[in-house]
Design an enzyme around this catalytic site. Sequence first.
Site, short mmCIF file in Angstrom:
data_model
loop_
_atom_site.label_atom_id
_atom_site.label_comp_id
_atom_site.label_asym_id
_atom_site.label_seq_id
_atom_site.Cartn_x
_atom_site.Cartn_y
_atom_site.Cartn_z
CD GLN A 1 -4.77 2.53 4.90
OE1 GLN A 1 -5.90 2.60 6.33
NE2 GLN A 1 -5.44 2.26 4.47
CG ASN B 1 -3.50 12.10 2.34
OD1 ASN B 1 -2.55 10.63 1.12
ND2 ASN B 1 -3.08 11.67 2.91
CE LYS B 2 -6.45 5.65 2.48
NZ LYS B 2 -7.14 3.97 1.67
CG ASP C 1 -3.28 7.96 -2.50
OD1 ASP C 1 -3.55 8.20 -1.00
OD2 ASP C 1 -2.47 7.30 -2.52
NE ARG D 1 -2.02 -2.24 3.08
CZ ARG D 1 -2.76 -2.15 4.26
NH1 ARG D 1 -3.77 -1.42 5.04
NH2 ARG D 1 -2.96 -3.02 4.73
N GLY D 2 -0.37 2.39 -0.30
CA GLY D 2 1.11 3.74 -0.14
C GLY D 2 0.94 4.26 -1.82
CB ALA D 3 0.93 6.99 -4.07
O1 MRU Z 1 -5.53 3.25 0.99
P1 MRU Z 1 -3.63 2.58 0.49
O2 MRU Z 1 -3.26 2.23 2.09
O3 MRU Z 1 -2.58 2.54 -0.28
O4 MRU Z 1 -3.95 4.84 0.93
C1 MRU Z 1 -2.05 4.86 0.95
C2 MRU Z 1 -2.20 6.38 1.12
O5 MRU Z 1 -2.69 7.30 1.45
C3 MRU Z 1 -1.46 7.77 1.85
O6 MRU Z 1 -1.06 7.93 2.52
C4 MRU Z 1 -1.00 7.72 0.19
O7 MRU Z 1 -0.56 6.99 -0.64
C5 MRU Z 1 0.58 8.45 0.12
S1 MRU Z 1 2.22 7.99 1.14
C6 MRU Z 1 2.74 8.02 -0.25
#
Ligand code: MRU
Length: 337
Positions: free
Chosen positions: A192, A243-244, A233, A53-55
Amino acid sequence: MKKITKNNEWTAIWREGHTVFIIDQTKLPFHLEIVELRSYISTANAIRDMLLRGAGTIGVAAGYAMAQAFAECRTDNDLKKAKLYIESSRPTAQNLFYATNRVYEEARNAENSEKRAFEAADDVLHEDEKHSRIMGEFGAELIQDGFGILTHCNAGKLAIQGWGSALAPIYVAHEQGKNIFVYVDETRPRLQGAQLTAWELAQEGIPHAIIADNAAGYFMQQKKIDIVFVGADRIACNGDVANKIGTYEKAVLAKENNIPFYVVAPCSTIDCACKSGEFIPIEERSDSEVKSISKSLVANPESDALNPAFDVTPARYISGIITEKGIIKPENIYTLA
Ligand code: MRU
């Protein structure tokens, strides 16, 4: 818990030959398990099923999946189908599309396209590592000794290689010996913050506490929070940031309480094809994530639930965007694209 890693330091994703290795983030914080992904389909499915996970990490995995596709596909048509399959794994993180396009473009006309594809994907990872450190150093300048810092979701080393994005200034400030305390939003529904960010900060011995998502405003009113750092993201051309889910309301609360609100993200997260936030595709996820916690139903079974995974924070709430090229006013972000 034993740290299983390459070179004795944990890392969220790496490759050996054509095989991609990841920490299975769905098992944290209780088990540190490594999963091997041997084909582009298994790597794309790991993105889809949120094993990673995470962009940033999604982008690196997508780059490797594209390289695996170069190794597996016999025809151009198969390669294009593979690219679409990888790109359908998750819709919001811009880094995913940045990486598939970069690997595809750099490899398709190369003499040895398979070799070039893996090198291009490695470049995506190594650039993230380098940029993350630079963003951490820029961001740490904003952190004073004694600061309380709020963060949302996971934007650490699990989410982007190196030092993370939003956590990078925190890691650097801690390394500089600054006395800091991190308020970690739990980040329902997928937790998360509670599961990943808290685990990362604990590994590094950084003082922190998990707070319920609803508690951030309370701690702001109590003057416990001096600055907010979040990741991104996708950043639209006008400086709006996806973002989330829950990021937007933290930004509004920060403005109300005169607290600086910073987004930390590399330029590979900027999408100038998106004029503004309303054009950013927002992932809708299963209602079971809202109605359950750790697969146990906690809600009225007959009710529907709605589950947008991201929201958009308008540029006017953002004090600055910390990139590898400097700290930029959101309205000027297009200059870096
Ligand atoms: O759904 P996820 O767990 O992939 O979401 C992650 C996020 O929203 C992070 O805050 C976001 O990717 C920024 S960190 C590179």
